[in-house]
Design a protein around this motif. Structure first.
Motif, short mmCIF file in Angstrom:
data_model
loop_
_atom_site.label_atom_id
_atom_site.label_comp_id
_atom_site.label_asym_id
_atom_site.label_seq_id
_atom_site.Cartn_x
_atom_site.Cartn_y
_atom_site.Cartn_z
N ALA A 23 0.82 -1.21 0.00
CA ALA A 23 0.00 0.00 0.00
C ALA A 23 0.86 1.26 0.00
O ALA A 23 0.58 2.22 -0.73
CB ALA A 23 -0.92 0.00 1.22
N GLY A 27 2.80 6.70 -4.52
CA GLY A 27 1.59 7.51 -4.39
C GLY A 27 1.50 8.27 -3.07
O GLY A 27 0.95 9.36 -3.02
N PHE A 231 -6.66 3.89 -4.69
CA PHE A 231 -5.34 3.69 -5.29
C PHE A 231 -4.31 3.42 -4.20
O PHE A 231 -3.47 2.52 -4.32
CB PHE A 231 -4.96 4.95 -6.06
CG PHE A 231 -3.59 4.91 -6.66
CD1 PHE A 231 -3.37 4.26 -7.86
CD2 PHE A 231 -2.51 5.51 -6.02
CE1 PHE A 231 -2.11 4.21 -8.42
CE2 PHE A 231 -1.24 5.46 -6.58
CZ PHE A 231 -1.06 4.81 -7.78
N SER A 232 -4.41 4.20 -3.14
CA SER A 232 -3.39 4.16 -2.11
C SER A 232 -3.37 2.83 -1.35
O SER A 232 -2.32 2.35 -0.96
CB SER A 232 -3.62 5.31 -1.14
OG SER A 232 -2.58 5.40 -0.24
N SER A 234 -3.96 0.01 -2.57
CA SER A 234 -3.68 -1.07 -3.52
C SER A 234 -4.87 -2.02 -3.66
O SER A 234 -4.70 -3.23 -3.77
CB SER A 234 -2.45 -1.90 -3.10
OG SER A 234 -1.32 -1.10 -3.01
#
Ligand code: PHE
Length: 550
Positions: A23, A27, A231-232, A234
């Motif tokens: 994770a 980003g 997104f962060s 995962s």
């Protein structure tokens, strides 16, 4: 079969560390602080935390619970929910595969920049250096230019490291993350301390955290928060499903999800101080406003931040090396988690050895990565990244929630995870996966689709967006269906994609009159042909019954 020989984590902390490593990635440094700044600064933390609680944590519980219960990678696990859902798992894996292809290239740039840190080659001309000297950027995606061999060298180093870890399975992953997870956090702390003790730092932090509550009324800000959380953490790549499948069935689910999520978001928040304090100093040193220097993405990591570093007092070279080392250690565990997810899927399907499957994933990924090492690499990277993130993973997350909530049954799933967990979740979880997640992610997809059609992304030519964007996304779905079942591919996904392609071609090139003519003719006469065909078939059935009755 999979049950007996399945690899296992050495202990719980190996698993949680690996999940946190996946994770926490680039980003956290180049995406979160920038998104926060753009969407209301300190006020952004409200939608961000809401997104974390209503989508991030519930979906993570879903992925952990699914992998652990089914003891398999994403395709295998979805196939166990319903045979015809296997493609969803493959789709997630393929989206992840595409990401690791270019993620590794960004890491390759980091190797290059470590080398250039020693002489601070970019000093005073960071933008020119990155675009022209380092990447030899061409004028557009159509002009490939040559391959940049220094980048290929970095790419090789990256893949050698990934293969070295993944080839030996989760036992080695578990050991390596004990270093690659704490190390970037410690390095970030160095930057936070260095940054905050510089003049102008507070000015930067003020930009990061000063709340603009009026932004809370804009739906865009809420969508950005959900997108960032997604997104962060995962989610939507099948990574967490694969990682959780190496846990014994009796392991905790819910609390592991809480630990991973809070650790990740805490790191993002912390990284914001490293970024904005240094930007504040940079603004002061060059005598411009902070808003002139903020950036996100590669622009932050390879232009603005390095430029700021070169102005640091003392030994700026050292900070250059440390910064790119931070990025490398941030990225590496995300990269190998993506590879491991694919390796697990291949092993579940074809029963190969870990080492064999690792090569099968890594070699093509390396080869495809070469496209991004050309002079047009940055353009293609930008296009693929944009489409895959907007239409790939969010769509996978949407489908995951729908399949589990409505096909498997939200309540049944919740009862399963609660039986094994230290922290019990209540009915709120059902509401999240049944309504909140499909609604929000569905809106994000529609919204992005409309934006996409309104204005071509990034001003790129249409053919490039079609090849690097739409085609990649559609191919991933089709390949997913093909990997599941050839018949389903030939009967459904291929004709559907061809139809979509045809309509797109028509809309783009044919005059409106022809478009209307073809669409109406296809619907009317196609419909007639289809219903006659069905009537014919059914009549046979009906006659059969008649025969039997006699
Ligand atoms: N979560 C990672 C980040 O924040 C991004 C990522 C997603 C990396 C999926 C790997 C896989 O940077």
């Amino acid at each position: 079969m999979a049950e007996v020989s399945r690899d296992r984590w050495m202990n719980r902390s190996a698993f949680t560390m690996a999940a946190i490593g996946s994770a926490v990635g680039l980003g956290n440094v180049w995406r979160f602080p920038f998104v926060a700044y753009q969407n209301g600064g300190g006020a952004f933390l409200i939608p961000y935390l809401v997104a974390l609680l209503t989508a991030g944590i519930p979906l993570m519980i879903l992925e952990y619970g699914l992998g652990q219960k089914m003891q398999g990678s994403a395709p295998h696990s979805f196939a166990k929910v319903g045979k015809r859902w296997e493609w969803l798992g493959w789709w997630a894996i393929l989206v992840g595969f595409i990401i690791v292809v270019y993620y590794a290239v960004v890491m390759a740039w980091c190797w290059g920049y470590i080398y250039h840190s020693f002489t601070l080659s970019w000093k005073g001309q960071a933008q020119d250096f990155f675009y022209h000297k380092f990447l030899r950027l061409t004028n557009g995606p159509g002009e490939l230019g040559g391959i940049r061999w220094p980048v290929v060298l970095g790419l090789t180093l990256t893949w050698v490291s990934i293969i070295w870890v993944v080839r030996h399975g989760v036992r080695r992953v578990g050991k390596v993350v004990m270093i690659t997870v704490p190390m970037p956090v410690i390095l970030l702390a160095v930057f936070v301390v260095r940054g905050l003790t510089l003049p102008g730092a507070m000015e930067g932090v003020k930009y990061y955290l000063t709340p603009d509550f009026s932004k809370l009324l804009e739906p865009r800000v809420w969508l950005a928060a959900y997108g960032q959380i997604f997104f962060s953490l995962s989610l939507g790549f099948g990574i967490l499903i694969a990682y959780a499948s190496y846990l014994p069935r009796r392991s905790d689910v819910n609390n592991n999800a809480l630990i991973t999520s809070f650790a990740n978001c805490g790191t993002s928040y912390f990284a914001g101080f490293a970024v904005f304090s240094i930007l504040g100093y940079f603004a002061q040193a060059t005598g411009v406003g902070v808003e002139k220097v903020v950036a996100g993405g590669p622009g932050l990591a390879f232009i603005t931040y390095p430029e700021a570093i070169s102005l640091l007092p003392g030994v700026p070279s050292l900070f250059g090396v440390l910064f790119f080392l931070t990025l490398l250690t941030l990225g590496i565990d995300s990269a190998f988690s993506l590879v491991e997810a694919a390796v697990a899927a291949i092993r579940d399907k074809w029963n190969l050895s870990q080492s064999r499957a690792t090569w099968i994933v890594s070699l093509p990924a390396f080869a495809l990565g070469l496209i991004f090492t050309t002079g047009a690499g940055l353009y293609w990277l930008d296009i693929v990244d944009h489409f895959v993130n907007n239409f790939g993973l969010v769509a996978v997350g949407f489908m995951e929630a729908v399949v589990i909530a409505y096909l498997f049954g939200a309540e049944r799933f919740r009862n399963y995870v609660n039986r094994h967990s230290e922290v019990k979740i209540g009915r709120w979880w059902d509401i999240c996966v049944k309504f909140v997640i499909p609604l929000v992610l569905g809106t994000i997809i529609l919204w992005s689709l409309i934006e996409e059609l309104k204005k071509p992304y990034g001003g790129y030519p249409n053919w490039a967006l079609t090849v690097g964007g739409w085609l990649v996304v559609i191919l991933a779905v089709n390949l997913g269906v093909l990997l599941m079942d050839k018949k389903a591919f030939l009967r459904f996904s291929l004709p559907a994609s061809l139809a979509v392609g045809l309509i797109a071609l028509l809309v783009n090139f044919a005059p409106p009159m022809w478009v209307m003519f073809i669409i109406s003719a296809a619907v009317l006469y196609g419909g007639l042909a289809l219903s006659l065909h069905i009537a014919h078939k059914k009549q046979e059935v009906w006659l059969d019954i008649e025969d039997e009755a006699e």
